[in-house]
Design a protein around this motif. Structure first.
Motif, PDB file in Angstrom:
ATOM      1  N   LYS A  29       0.839  -1.196   0.000  1.00 58.11           N
ATOM      2  CA  LYS A  29       0.000   0.000   0.000  1.00 58.11           C
ATOM      3  C   LYS A  29       0.878   1.253   0.000  1.00 58.11           C
ATOM      4  N   LYS A  30       1.890   1.262   0.878  1.00 57.34           N
ATOM      5  CA  LYS A  30       2.785   2.416   0.968  1.00 57.34           C
ATOM      6  C   LYS A  30       3.528   2.619  -0.350  1.00 57.34           C
ATOM      7  N   HIS A  31       3.958   1.526  -0.976  1.00 59.32           N
ATOM      8  CA  HIS A  31       4.641   1.607  -2.271  1.00 59.32           C
ATOM      9  C   HIS A  31       3.731   2.267  -3.302  1.00 59.32           C
ATOM     10  N   GLY A  32       2.461   1.874  -3.320  1.00 56.22           N
ATOM     11  CA  GLY A  32       1.503   2.468  -4.249  1.00 56.22           C
ATOM     12  C   GLY A  32       1.301   3.946  -3.990  1.00 56.22           C
ATOM     13  N   GLU A  33       1.247   4.335  -2.712  1.00 58.75           N
ATOM     14  CA  GLU A  33       1.077   5.749  -2.361  1.00 58.75           C
ATOM     15  C   GLU A  33       2.278   6.573  -2.813  1.00 58.75           C
ATOM     16  N   LEU A  38       4.783  10.347  -6.740  1.00 54.05           N
ATOM     17  CA  LEU A  38       5.819  10.629  -7.742  1.00 54.05           C
ATOM     18  C   LEU A  38       5.201  10.961  -9.092  1.00 54.05           C
ATOM     19  N   LEU A  39       4.194  10.199  -9.497  1.00 57.57           N
ATOM     20  CA  LEU A  39       3.529  10.462 -10.772  1.00 57.57           C
ATOM     21  C   LEU A  39       2.821  11.816 -10.752  1.00 57.57           C
ATOM     22  N   ALA A  40       2.214  12.165  -9.618  1.00 63.09           N
ATOM     23  CA  ALA A  40       1.562  13.470  -9.501  1.00 63.09           C
ATOM     24  C   ALA A  40       2.601  14.585  -9.629  1.00 63.09           C
ATOM     25  N   SER A  44       2.817  17.480 -12.603  1.00 63.64           N
ATOM     26  CA  SER A  44       2.554  18.856 -12.172  1.00 63.64           C
ATOM     27  C   SER A  44       3.284  19.901 -13.005  1.00 63.64           C
ATOM     28  N   GLY A  45       4.181  19.464 -13.865  1.00 65.38           N
ATOM     29  CA  GLY A  45       4.875  20.416 -14.729  1.00 65.38           C
ATOM     30  C   GLY A  45       6.348  20.483 -14.428  1.00 65.38           C
ATOM     31  N   PRO A  46       7.028  21.369 -15.114  1.00 66.86           N
ATOM     32  CA  PRO A  46       8.475  21.469 -14.937  1.00 66.86           C
ATOM     33  C   PRO A  46       8.854  21.949 -13.532  1.00 66.86           C
ATOM     34  N   ALA A  47       9.970  21.452 -13.085  1.00 71.14           N
ATOM     35  CA  ALA A  47      10.469  21.847 -11.761  1.00 71.14           C
ATOM     36  C   ALA A  47      10.980  23.279 -11.799  1.00 71.14           C
ATOM     37  N   GLU A  48      10.820  23.948 -10.673  1.00 73.16           N
ATOM     38  CA  GLU A  48      11.339  25.309 -10.541  1.00 73.16           C
ATOM     39  C   GLU A  48      12.255  25.349  -9.327  1.00 73.16           C
ATOM     40  N   PRO A  49      13.361  26.065  -9.425  1.00 70.15           N
ATOM     41  CA  PRO A  49      14.285  26.137  -8.282  1.00 70.15           C
ATOM     42  C   PRO A  49      13.611  26.791  -7.079  1.00 70.15           C
ATOM     43  N   TRP A  50      13.960  26.294  -5.903  1.00 68.05           N
ATOM     44  CA  TRP A  50      13.441  26.896  -4.674  1.00 68.05           C
ATOM     45  C   TRP A  50      14.248  28.127  -4.322  1.00 68.05           C
ATOM     46  N   THR A  51      13.573  29.088  -3.740  1.00 67.26           N
ATOM     47  CA  THR A  51      14.244  30.317  -3.314  1.00 67.26           C
ATOM     48  C   THR A  51      14.932  30.075  -1.970  1.00 67.26           C
ATOM     49  N   ASP A  52      15.798  30.995  -1.603  1.00 63.44           N
ATOM     50  CA  ASP A  52      16.449  30.908  -0.297  1.00 63.44           C
ATOM     51  C   ASP A  52      15.416  30.929   0.833  1.00 63.44           C
TER      52      ASP A  52
END
Length: 68
Positions: A29-33, A38-40, A44-52
């Motif tokens: 179950k945990k593996h599926g979650e 990860l798929l979500a 969700s789109g391209p990654a964006e860098p996090w700010t400080d």
């Protein structure tokens, strides 16, 4: 008494086998979650860098949890 037998008894299972089956089911179950999360993230789109400020907020949340 083995660790598995003791854990099964404490968990209210009728046998060590029943306990192991429950552990495997919980792991699946945990593996599926995790896979869904990860798929979500991918969808969700391209990654964006996090700010400080975002990194600082994460660090503060982690540090506040370790104090309690």
């Amino acid at each position: 008494m083995s660790f598995v037998d003791q854990s099964a008894k404490q968990g209210g299972f009728s046998s060590a086998s029943e306990y192991i089956v429950a552990l495997v089911a919980a792991a699946n179950k945990k593996h599926g979650e995790i896979e869904e999360a990860l798929l979500a993230g991918i969808a969700s789109g391209p990654a964006e860098p996090w700010t400080d400020d975002e990194w600082r907020a994460i660090r503060e949340r982690v540090e506040s949890r370790s104090v309690n």
